[in-house]
Design an enzyme around this catalytic site. Structure first.
Site, mmCIF file in Angstrom:
data_model
loop_
_atom_site.group_PDB
_atom_site.id
_atom_site.type_symbol
_atom_site.label_atom_id
_atom_site.label_comp_id
_atom_site.label_asym_id
_atom_site.label_seq_id
_atom_site.Cartn_x
_atom_site.Cartn_y
_atom_site.Cartn_z
ATOM 1 N N HIS A 140 -7.227 -4.676 10.148
ATOM 2 C CA HIS A 140 -6.957 -4.466 8.721
ATOM 3 C C HIS A 140 -5.640 -5.088 8.278
ATOM 4 O O HIS A 140 -4.689 -5.177 9.044
ATOM 5 C CB HIS A 140 -7.038 -2.982 8.333
ATOM 6 C CG HIS A 140 -5.892 -2.113 8.786
ATOM 7 N ND1 HIS A 140 -6.030 -1.128 9.728
ATOM 8 C CD2 HIS A 140 -4.592 -2.055 8.388
ATOM 9 C CE1 HIS A 140 -4.870 -0.503 9.886
ATOM 10 N NE2 HIS A 140 -3.979 -1.046 9.095
ATOM 11 N N ASP A 191 0.810 -1.215 0.000
ATOM 12 C CA ASP A 191 0.000 0.000 0.000
ATOM 13 C C ASP A 191 0.844 1.267 0.000
ATOM 14 O O ASP A 191 2.064 1.225 0.182
ATOM 15 C CB ASP A 191 -0.969 -0.007 1.202
ATOM 16 C CG ASP A 191 -0.269 -0.374 2.505
ATOM 17 O OD1 ASP A 191 0.967 -0.347 2.557
ATOM 18 O OD2 ASP A 191 -0.970 -0.702 3.476
ATOM 19 N N ASP A 246 -7.511 -2.658 14.247
ATOM 20 C CA ASP A 246 -8.902 -2.941 13.887
ATOM 21 C C ASP A 246 -9.024 -4.147 12.945
ATOM 22 O O ASP A 246 -10.070 -4.379 12.355
ATOM 23 C CB ASP A 246 -9.564 -1.703 13.248
ATOM 24 C CG ASP A 246 -8.891 -1.286 11.934
ATOM 25 O OD1 ASP A 246 -7.908 -1.951 11.522
ATOM 26 O OD2 ASP A 246 -9.347 -0.306 11.317
ATOM 27 N N GLU A 301 -9.572 -1.922 5.318
ATOM 28 C CA GLU A 301 -10.240 -1.609 6.580
ATOM 29 C C GLU A 301 -11.463 -2.506 6.780
ATOM 30 O O GLU A 301 -11.953 -3.120 5.823
ATOM 31 C CB GLU A 301 -10.689 -0.144 6.551
ATOM 32 C CG GLU A 301 -9.548 0.856 6.477
ATOM 33 C CD GLU A 301 -8.801 1.009 7.795
ATOM 34 O OE1 GLU A 301 -8.845 0.095 8.644
ATOM 35 O OE2 GLU A 301 -8.165 2.060 7.974
HETATM 36 C C1 GLP Z 1 -0.550 0.318 8.572
HETATM 37 C C2 GLP Z 1 -0.159 -0.518 7.345
HETATM 38 C C3 GLP Z 1 -0.356 -1.998 7.582
HETATM 39 C C4 GLP Z 1 0.226 -2.372 8.929
HETATM 40 C C5 GLP Z 1 -0.557 -1.690 10.019
HETATM 41 C C6 GLP Z 1 -0.008 -1.975 11.409
HETATM 42 O O1 GLP Z 1 -1.767 0.911 8.499
HETATM 43 N N1 GLP Z 1 -0.829 -0.129 6.169
HETATM 44 O O2 GLP Z 1 0.248 -2.744 6.528
HETATM 45 O O3 GLP Z 1 0.167 -3.767 9.124
HETATM 46 O O4 GLP Z 1 -0.563 -0.303 9.819
HETATM 47 O O5 GLP Z 1 1.061 -1.136 11.701
HETATM 48 P P1 GLP Z 1 2.080 -1.365 12.890
HETATM 49 O O6 GLP Z 1 2.924 -2.514 12.478
HETATM 50 O O7 GLP Z 1 2.855 -0.106 12.976
HETATM 51 O O8 GLP Z 1 1.272 -1.647 14.089
#
Ligand code: GLP
Length: 260
Positions: free
Chosen positions: A138, A67, A136, A143
């Protein structure tokens, strides 16, 4: 799903690094799907170590990122393009032309998303997709209520995700509202999905993903339908799993040929 619960994020990332290294040793031109966020940083450190200390060769590896935010310049401090360069690409020998990250500044986003999907297919499909999970539930930026069959497309971020990601912004800059993300269908097409979750703020999402009903309210739960999903957790992220002891027993008693 294979659930691996280890004492901490470092131990989990070391196992993850080995899984990635095994794949690249077996298939030097493997296609990796990559993720951002704080979770995979330790995995990327392990991959860098494998490259620098054990000569793991990334020169034929191809990558596709999950992404990117819409509207940030490539070198904006919070862009995922920059994140990937700083946390992995600048430290390994992967050629520039082998890296693919959605372009959040594409003029025709719809066409760009179609082209991104087509290129993944052209390269033979993703062999191993690295994933984190949002609090959440995702994956990528899929989402809650994302179609579990969705493909790469524009998405609007949930307030909880924008709030979680505030820590990556400086001087009160707002977290963008829009992004491009691979879809859940894209993720489900990867031959292997390798998901990491560390820390207590992931415990609810992990419980829903692993032991909850399959539901678009927790996109991660779609992995229950994936034939080769490996979930690496620390004790805190695994704290709400009712069958944690079973998962640990299974992992500790694998036949040698099945270990990493
Ligand atoms: C972001 C990314 C995800 C990631 C998530 C969790 O929104 N787009 O790919 O898995 O957050 O992030 P973190 O690893 O910092 O908790």
């Amino acid at each position: 799903m294979e659930i691996i619960i280890l004492k901490d994020a470092q131990a989990g990332s070391e196992v993850g690094g080995k899984i990635v290294a095994n794949l690249i040793n077996e298939k030097p031109n493997a296609v990796l799907g990559l993720a951002t966020g704080s979770t995979p940083v330790m995995l990327y450190n392990e991959m860098i170590k494998w490259h620098k200390e054990k000569g793991l060769d990334f020169s034929k590896v191809r990558t596709f990122n999950l992404d990117e935010y819409i509207g940030l310049e490539k070198n904006h401090y919070a862009s995922y393009y920059r994140f990937m360069n700083e946390n992995l690409f600048d430290e390994i020998n992967i050629p520039e032309e082998n890296k693919n990250i959605p372009n959040g500044l594409a003029e025709n986003i719809k066409q760009h998303c179609l082209d991104y999907e087509a290129k993944i297919v052209e390269e033979g499909g993703i062999d191993l997709q690295v994933l984190g999970i949002g609090s959440d539930g995702h994956l990528g930026f899929n989402e809650p209520t994302s179609s579990l069959a969705s493909r790469t497309r524009i998405k609007t971020l949930d307030e909880q995700t924008r709030d979680d990601n505030k820590r990556f912004m400086k001087d009160g800059d707002p977290v963008p509202y829009h992004c491009i993300t691979m879809g859940m269908g894209t993720v489900m097409d990867a031959k292997t999905n390798l998901l990491f979750a560390f820390g207590e703020n992931k415990a609810d999402a992990v419980q829903q993903m692993v032991e909850g009903a399959i539901s678009a309210m927790c996109p991660g739960s779609a992995l229950q339908m994936h034939p080769n999903a490996i979930i690496i957790l620390d004790e805190a992220a695994a704290a709400k799993l009712s069958k944690a002891d079973y998962y640990k027993w299974v992992y500790n008693n694998k036949p040698k040929w099945q270990t990493y």
